[in-house]
Enzyme design. Structure first.
Site, PDB file in Angstrom:
ATOM      1  CB  SER A 175      25.880  64.112  20.490  1.00  0.00           C
ATOM      2  OG  SER A 175      25.906  62.819  21.065  1.00  0.00           O
TER       3      SER A 175
ATOM      4  CD  GLU B 296      37.893  64.568  29.642  1.00  0.00           C
ATOM      5  OE1 GLU B 296      36.761  64.980  29.932  1.00  0.00           O
ATOM      6  OE2 GLU B 296      38.551  64.999  28.679  1.00  0.00           O
ATOM      7  CG  HIS B 297      36.694  60.614  33.889  1.00  0.00           C
ATOM      8  ND1 HIS B 297      35.471  60.002  33.899  1.00  0.00           N
ATOM      9  CD2 HIS B 297      37.247  60.341  32.685  1.00  0.00           C
ATOM     10  CE1 HIS B 297      35.291  59.356  32.747  1.00  0.00           C
ATOM     11  NE2 HIS B 297      36.354  59.554  31.981  1.00  0.00           N
TER      12      HIS B 297
ATOM     13  N   GLY C 225      32.091  61.316  22.517  1.00  0.00           N
ATOM     14  CA  GLY C 225      32.727  62.061  23.611  1.00  0.00           C
ATOM     15  C   GLY C 225      32.692  63.556  23.378  1.00  0.00           C
ATOM     16  CG  LEU C 226      33.173  65.207  20.092  1.00  0.00           C
ATOM     17  CD1 LEU C 226      33.195  65.438  18.586  1.00  0.00           C
ATOM     18  CD2 LEU C 226      34.372  65.894  20.745  1.00  0.00           C
TER      19      LEU C 226
ATOM     20  CG  ASP D 290      29.410  66.797  29.173  1.00  0.00           C
ATOM     21  OD1 ASP D 290      30.588  67.170  29.350  1.00  0.00           O
ATOM     22  OD2 ASP D 290      29.067  65.601  29.195  1.00  0.00           O
TER      23      ASP D 290
ATOM     24  CE1 TYR E 237      31.768  60.161  33.243  1.00  0.00           C
ATOM     25  CE2 TYR E 237      30.197  59.648  34.979  1.00  0.00           C
ATOM     26  CZ  TYR E 237      30.977  60.556  34.304  1.00  0.00           C
ATOM     27  OH  TYR E 237      30.984  61.870  34.703  1.00  0.00           O
TER      28      TYR E 237
HETATM   29  C1  GLA Z   1      31.135  62.751  30.466  1.00  0.00           C
HETATM   30  C2  GLA Z   1      30.315  63.387  31.588  1.00  0.00           C
HETATM   31  C3  GLA Z   1      31.010  64.631  32.111  1.00  0.00           C
HETATM   32  C4  GLA Z   1      32.468  64.341  32.487  1.00  0.00           C
HETATM   33  C5  GLA Z   1      33.177  63.610  31.352  1.00  0.00           C
HETATM   34  C6  GLA Z   1      34.553  63.153  31.739  1.00  0.00           C
HETATM   35  O1  GLA Z   1      31.164  63.620  29.373  1.00  0.00           O
HETATM   36  O2  GLA Z   1      29.031  63.745  31.120  1.00  0.00           O
HETATM   37  O3  GLA Z   1      30.291  65.164  33.197  1.00  0.00           O
HETATM   38  O4  GLA Z   1      32.543  63.649  33.689  1.00  0.00           O
HETATM   39  O5  GLA Z   1      32.442  62.478  30.913  1.00  0.00           O
HETATM   40  O6  GLA Z   1      35.360  64.229  32.025  1.00  0.00           O
END
Ligand code: GLA
Length: 406
Positions: A133, A38-39, A130-131, A177, A229
């Protein structure tokens, strides 16, 4: 990227009512659950997501002119229309139509397309959860535009283009994503690497179950979560630049964390970080370096069927996202705790955090207990049992995006 499956009846009906005749094509793009990593995608490091059975579907029909005309099956989103072009003016504020504009402008930039389409869109991916969309909407829109212009883009090329294109909405996201939505394989998670983009499918063991549960707290990519973010991404990059100085390396040679970790081991990087960084910058740096290590080990754990090993790494990821990256909230921690108490071997926040969902891993024999505990202790307690299917489900590793002619 061709696949079977008819336009769902309600989507087809809505389309025909709106435009006077049935759609000719269907584009679909899945949401995703990130299993670990993540991140760190924007830092050039590999991540490990899986596409979901929840998806965005666009029934469409090419037009003879350059207009994109779109409505959704959800009345809370107003219909929109705009011209296909190289420089499309964004709508004001957090308008959902900006995701369509992002995709169309990005496709026109790469392929110089001219023809628009009429569309009706529906989605089973929970919004701002956080999925992904939004990236699913972007990928599906890009495929609708491609289909309208008789173009069949390669999934990798499409994902790279759309990762850049989605920055139109103002979040400086990485490329995870779009990559998994465009390039997933059914039954598999994937290691996604960047610059250049590569997607390596990894089979999900048949007796593993990933449970997804929503905090009911929304984190809109185009809204408040964007600032959190982008700020953390800025801090992460600042920490890398300071480390390059500490190691007496020119900043140009350490343009990403991948560059850094090709020059020094994770352990050396952490020691260097302790010596030259402080406060938030040290925390962000530590998260990125340790999360990278966890992703590498998680792939090995999945390939060797080590459920407990994978779960332990998920727990480590959640701790790091809570303490060092600071993107958890009490509802995420509560869901993680319930899942673990009920027998999940690991649980963590997934996606950008600051709201959204957790993902928990358990053995197939324990999944009912985990679902029941989350239902009782989180959703019944909040009197949110009516729309439970929207918030709590078992993730099924789905295939990537496709477009089909009817
Ligand atoms: C969002 C961003 C991704 C990623 C995640 C965190 O979904 O679009 O690119 O950085 O946060 O892992």
């Amino acid at each position: 990227m061709e696949a079977g499956g008819a336009v769902p009846g309600d989507l087809e009906r809505t389309f025909s009512q709106r435009y006077g005749s049935p759609p000719t094509h269907l584009a679909r793009a899945p949401g995703r659950v990130n299993l670990i990593g993540e991140h760190i995608d924007f830092a050039g490091l590999p991540v490990f997501p899986m596409a979901l059975q929840r998806e965005v579907r666009i029934a469409f029909r090419p037009r003879d002119d350059g207009l994109v005309v779109a409505a959704t099956t959800d009345p809370s989103y107003a219909p929109c229309h705009f011209e296909v072009g190289h420089q499309i003016e964004p709508y004001d504020g957090e308008d959902w139509g900006n995701y369509l504009k992002a995709a169309v402008q990005g496709m026109v930039f790469a392929y110089d397309l001219e023809r628009g389409f009429d569309a009706v869109i529906d989605s089973t991916v929970p919004v701002a959860a956080g999925l992904s969309s939004s990236s699913a909407l972007v990928i599906a829109t890009a495929l609708a535009l491609a289909g309208s212009n008789e173009l069949q883009p390669d999934p990798i090329e499409l994902a790279e283009l759309m990762a850049a294109a989605e920055q139109y909405v103002g979040t400086r996201g990485g490329g995870m994503d779009q990559a998994i939505s465009a390039g997933a394989r059914e039954g598999h998670a994937a290691r996604v690497e960047f610059d250049p983009l590569r997607i390596t499918p990894v089979p999900v063991p048949e007796d593993w179950r990933f449970v997804v549960a929503h905090t009911l707290v929304q984190a809109h990519k185009s809204g408040g979560a964007r600032e959190g973010y982008n700020r953390r991404r800025g801090e992460t990059e600042e920490a890398r630049a300071l480390m390059a100085g500490h190691l007496s390396l020119p900043a140009s040679e350490v343009a990403s964390y991948r560059d850094l970790l090709e020059r020094v081991s994770g352990r050396e990087a952490l020691a260097g970080g302790e010596a030259c960084l402080h406060g938030d910058l040290l925390k962000r740096f530590r998260h990125v370096v340790t999360e990278h290590e966890r992703v590498t080990r998680a792939e090995v754990a999945m390939r060797s069927g080590s459920l407990a090993g994978f779960g332990m790494l998920m727990n480590g990821s959640h701790a790091s996202l809570t303490e060092d990256y600071e993107v958890s909230i009490p509802e995420l921690d509560e869901l993680v705790g319930i899942a673990r108490d009920a027998g999940a071997v690991g649980a963590r926040l997934t996606g950008a955090g600051m709201g959204g969902c957790i993902v928990a891993l358990c053995a197939i024999d324990d999944v009912d207990e985990v679902l029941q505990a989350i239902q009782d202790r989180f959703y019944v307690a909040r009197d949110r049992i009516d729309d439970l299917d929207d918030h709590l489900f078992v993730a099924e590793p789905a295939p990537g995006a496709s477009v089909e002619k009817m």
